[in-house]
Each structure stands twice: as C-alpha cells, then as structure tokens.
Design a protein around this motif. Sequence first.
Motif, PDB file in Angstrom:
ATOM      1  N   LEU A  41     -19.472  44.423  59.354  1.00  0.00           N
ATOM      2  CA  LEU A  41     -18.164  43.764  59.348  1.00  0.00           C
ATOM      3  C   LEU A  41     -18.307  42.249  59.373  1.00  0.00           C
ATOM      4  CD1 LEU A  41     -16.223  46.049  61.873  1.00  0.00           C
ATOM      5  CD2 LEU A  41     -15.944  45.968  59.396  1.00  0.00           C
ATOM      6  N   MET A  42     -19.257  41.759  60.169  1.00  0.00           N
ATOM      7  CA  MET A  42     -19.461  40.319  60.264  1.00  0.00           C
ATOM      8  C   MET A  42     -19.902  39.729  58.925  1.00  0.00           C
ATOM      9  SD  MET A  42     -18.701  39.042  63.229  1.00  0.00           S
ATOM     10  CE  MET A  42     -19.596  37.497  63.217  1.00  0.00           C
ATOM     11  N   SER A  43     -20.690  40.452  58.183  1.00  0.00           N
ATOM     12  CA  SER A  43     -21.205  39.920  56.919  1.00  0.00           C
ATOM     13  C   SER A  43     -20.249  40.128  55.749  1.00  0.00           C
ATOM     14  CB  SER A  43     -22.548  40.583  56.596  1.00  0.00           C
ATOM     15  OG  SER A  43     -22.383  41.998  56.442  1.00  0.00           O
ATOM     16  N   THR A  44     -19.194  40.905  55.958  1.00  0.00           N
ATOM     17  CA  THR A  44     -18.289  41.201  54.837  1.00  0.00           C
ATOM     18  C   THR A  44     -16.861  40.699  55.086  1.00  0.00           C
ATOM     19  OG1 THR A  44     -17.958  43.422  55.757  1.00  0.00           O
ATOM     20  CG2 THR A  44     -19.622  43.180  54.013  1.00  0.00           C
ATOM     21  N   VAL A  45     -16.156  41.300  56.014  1.00  0.00           N
ATOM     22  CA  VAL A  45     -14.712  41.043  56.127  1.00  0.00           C
ATOM     23  C   VAL A  45     -14.285  40.314  57.392  1.00  0.00           C
ATOM     24  CG1 VAL A  45     -14.132  43.039  54.706  1.00  0.00           C
ATOM     25  CG2 VAL A  45     -14.352  43.323  57.177  1.00  0.00           C
ATOM     26  N   MET A  46     -15.190  40.145  58.363  1.00  0.00           N
ATOM     27  CA  MET A  46     -14.773  39.560  59.634  1.00  0.00           C
ATOM     28  C   MET A  46     -14.285  38.123  59.461  1.00  0.00           C
ATOM     29  SD  MET A  46     -14.196  40.354  62.712  1.00  0.00           S
ATOM     30  CE  MET A  46     -15.132  41.859  62.899  1.00  0.00           C
ATOM     31  N   GLY A  47     -14.898  37.388  58.541  1.00  0.00           N
ATOM     32  CA  GLY A  47     -14.442  36.031  58.274  1.00  0.00           C
ATOM     33  C   GLY A  47     -13.003  36.004  57.791  1.00  0.00           C
ATOM     34  N   THR A  48     -12.667  36.933  56.900  1.00  0.00           N
ATOM     35  CA  THR A  48     -11.289  37.022  56.392  1.00  0.00           C
ATOM     36  C   THR A  48     -10.318  37.409  57.501  1.00  0.00           C
ATOM     37  OG1 THR A  48     -12.127  37.684  54.220  1.00  0.00           O
ATOM     38  CG2 THR A  48      -9.809  38.142  54.686  1.00  0.00           C
ATOM     39  N   TYR A  49     -10.738  38.381  58.332  1.00  0.00           N
ATOM     40  CA  TYR A  49      -9.886  38.796  59.446  1.00  0.00           C
ATOM     41  C   TYR A  49      -9.616  37.623  60.392  1.00  0.00           C
ATOM     42  CZ  TYR A  49     -10.677  43.731  58.267  1.00  0.00           C
ATOM     43  OH  TYR A  49     -10.703  44.942  57.642  1.00  0.00           O
ATOM     44  N   THR A  50     -10.661  36.855  60.694  1.00  0.00           N
ATOM     45  CA  THR A  50     -10.517  35.742  61.629  1.00  0.00           C
ATOM     46  C   THR A  50      -9.624  34.646  61.053  1.00  0.00           C
ATOM     47  OG1 THR A  50     -12.739  36.211  62.480  1.00  0.00           O
ATOM     48  CG2 THR A  50     -11.781  34.065  63.021  1.00  0.00           C
TER      49      THR A  50
END
Length: 543
Positions: A41-50
């Motif tokens: 998740l951190m390497s894929t979508v977590m940035g977008t979520y944050t």
Amino acid sequence: MSERNRFLKTSSWMLSLLLVLPIIAIFYASFGESEEVFGHLMSTVMGTYTINTALLVVGTVFLSILMGIPSAWLMANYAISGDRWLQWALVLPLAMPSYIVGYIYTDWFDYAGPLQGLLREWMGWTSATQYWFPDLRTLLGACFVLSLVLYPYIYLLARAAFMEQSLTLTQSARLLGCSPLQSFFRISLPLARPAIAIGSSLVAMEAIGDFGIVSYLSVSTLTTAVYDTWLGYSNLNAAAKISAIMLVVIFILISSERYSRRKQKLFSQNSSPDKIAKVHLQGGFKLAAVLWCWVLFILAFLAPLSQLIFYAWTYHSTSSIVDFAQYSFNSLYVSAIAAVVALIIGLTVNLYHRLSVTVWGAVPARVSSLGYAMPGTVLAIGVLIFLTSADHFINDVAEEFGFGRLGLFLSGTMFALLTAFVVRFSAVAIGSIESSLTKVSPSFDMAARTLGCNVRGMILRIQLPLIRRGCLIAMLLVFIESMKELNAAILLRPFNFETLATYVFNYASDEHLEYAASSAILLVMVGLVPLIMINRSLEQSHA
C-alpha cells in the motif's frame, strides 16, 4: 476521606484504563506482521490516500469557515429579516448525516438528474459534451457536502465569541475612523481566533474520520483505506498501521491548534447588561445578508429534508414497516444501554475528581475522554483488536479448565458495538457532568461533612440531586450520538443486526435511499434535539 474514597479511586482508574485500551491496542497491533500488505500500500496508493485526506481536510475547513464566520458575524451583530429564526436554523444542518446530503445532491446534479435535465431542455442541448456541469462525485464535491453539514461547528463557536466581545473595542475602532469591515478584520476576527481555531479543528477531525460520504462519492482517503485493508485484504495489522498514522495526525492537529494559541489571552469580555441593540442593515447590504443566511440554510438543511419527506411520502407503500420497526428498536436498545454505561462512567470519574485531594484526580476523566477524538473506523479497529485478544485469552483459559472454547462472545456480538459507543461517547457524558459539578459550590460539601455526612451520604443527598439535570443531558447526548454513529456500527455490528444508521447507509450506497427515507428522517429528527438544546443555552447565557 482518602480511605473512604478508595472505591471511587479504584473504579475511576480501572474504567479509564479499560477505555484507553483500544487506543493502546491499535499501536500495539501496528508493530505486528502485516504480510507485506502495508508495504504494498505504501508503494502504490498510500500517497494518494494521504494527499486526498489532506486536501479533503483543507477544503472542508476552508469552505466551512467561508460559510460559518459571515453567518456568525451577521447573527451576532445585525438585525435582518427572520434573524430570530435564522440564529437557530443555521445550526440545524449539523443534524443531517453527510451521506444523506451527498446522495440527495448527487441525485440532483447527475446527468439524469432534474437540474441537468432542465438545463438541456431549456438550452436545446443533447449531449453532455455540449456544456459543463459540476461533478459532485469528486474530492471537491466531498468537501462541499461535508462543509454543508459541518460549518455549524464554526458558526456556533464564532457566534458565541462575537457576542462575548467587548462593545468598547469596536466602538473605539469606529471612533478612530475604521469602517465596519475594517473593525471586523482588525478587532473582532482576531479576538474570535481561539473559537474559530477550535471549531476548525472539530471540522478537521470530522472530515478525517468521515466514512459515509467519501465512500459514497468514491473518494479514497485514509479512512476508506482502513476499511478496505481490513475487509478487502483481511489484514488487521495493516489496518492498525494506517489507524495509528491517523491517530498521530489527529494528535498533531490538536496539539498544533493548542500550541498556536498558547500565549493568547483574552481579558475583556462584554459583561454589561446594557447590550446595544443590533444594527439594522439597509439597502443592498440588507438584501445580501438575508440572501446569504437563508440560502445557506436552504441548501444545507431545508432542501435535503424536503427531498427526504418527498421520498417518504412517495415510496411509503414500498417501504418495509417491519424492517423500520426492527432497526429502530435495535438502535434504541443499543443507544440506551450505551447512555446508561456512559453516565455511570461520567459520574464515577467526575466524583473522584471532585473528592480527590491530589492533582492526579483529574487524570481518569482526561484519559477516559480520549476516545472522542478517534474516528469511528479507527476506533472499530482498536475495539476489535482488544476484544478479539480478550476472547482468545478467555477461550484458552476455559479450555485449560475443561469447559471447552466459548467462541467469540465479545468481539462477535453486540458487546463490541456497545464498547465502541461507550469508548467514543463517554467524553460527552464526562463533559456534561463536569460542567454541572463545577457549578456546585464546595461549601455544600464542607457543610455536609461538618454535619457528619460521610462520602456516600454527601454524594446521594447533595451532589447527585444538584446535578440531575446535567446527568439527564449527558444521557440524552450519548443516546443521540449513538443513534447516529455510522463508522463504528457498520464495521462492528453482528451478523443480521442493523441500526438505523447502517440501514439508511446501505440503501444510500445502493442508490435506493428513497426506500429508507422514513428512517433517514427519524435520524435527522433525533439529531435536532441536542442542537436545539445547545442553541437555547447559548441564547440564555447571552440574554
């Protein structure tokens, strides 16, 4: 006194420990093995979520300030048409669940909705490519809907702050040549900054923790990430890691707000009984003020409620009366138990604080209130981790003594939902009872002790009768908040168990809110009770 106070002391510390255990469980589980799900998740979508969460908070707070502060200033200082109605009507949107408002506005704004249909009919357009129309199923749409239902936080606190300000300050500014607008920006607004900051932090925390509207509008945030990680990936540790991040963000948010105003002090308040009458606006200013306040009330409350009433009237024959009655009973039953338990906790920690002779007496009340700052989805993770561990421990002990395994009788039953309600809303009961107790003079306690009354007699004969109204308000507020809670309920409810909030949300998610309109109206009506009480209290305190 200390010997006789031992029961209250032990009970207060035990209860506060139990209420904080779900928070501790989240951080403990966040260090567990997450089977590389969290890394993925951190390497894929977590940035977008944050980023989406940050933009959602900033956008919602900005729009809420834009809606709340002008309305508060007008209601506090100017007389406009219908201001006696507007001063409490502008609070009512807080009773509207965000996902209900989102469903209604999406229905209106969609391509097949009435607004675009009328536009195409009037202009002769045949395709969506021929014109532009705002899309509500976006991040900006979520900010707009959330600000409509959350701006009353800022409106209430800012209005109270404006009403408390000393008239001599604004009068002096006017004598020195400042226009009303200049005196607002130079005097009134800076003095109201602490209240606006508190209101903004409340809006921000609600926006961070919201699940209903972001889920319905398909906006990916940290809250939806917790939900998807838990139910989609079936990984509780990864969900706990995201929850821990959210708790740290909320802690930083609250701490920053308090730190930013650590040196600010307000010494001048309007305590004069001869308050100058509100200014009567004239001409275009009067028309603009009237339109601003009434349009805001219509958009945020009256229009969505009217649509719900229309749905309920039109589709009453297709609505299930049996389901409505069953889910109403479920909500009433769970909420009533949560209210009683929260009242007991509130009384215990506050009475211990009252009778304690050390500075440590305030700690249980403060610790017990921490759950209110937790988003419902995050709280559900903590409660599940804690109760699941307790279930396994009890089952192991029972098996060791030959009783067999008892099953998930804590985490898999209504007990989990009750625990979440109590942990989250005990702060409401504690605050209400604390407010009542502070108004009881310590001289009553000393007089009772002088006349030979022990601790038990003093509590039963003096303190409880004097704070009974505060206790009733505490129970009522916890009951209503539990009735409306969605985030924790949707994740922790047992199988085949629905509350009114989850029942309405399920229909809204399936684009069939009209079949649950009666339940939605009941939720709104229940939510109006504390708002009316708060507004009446505000009016009486500044009468």
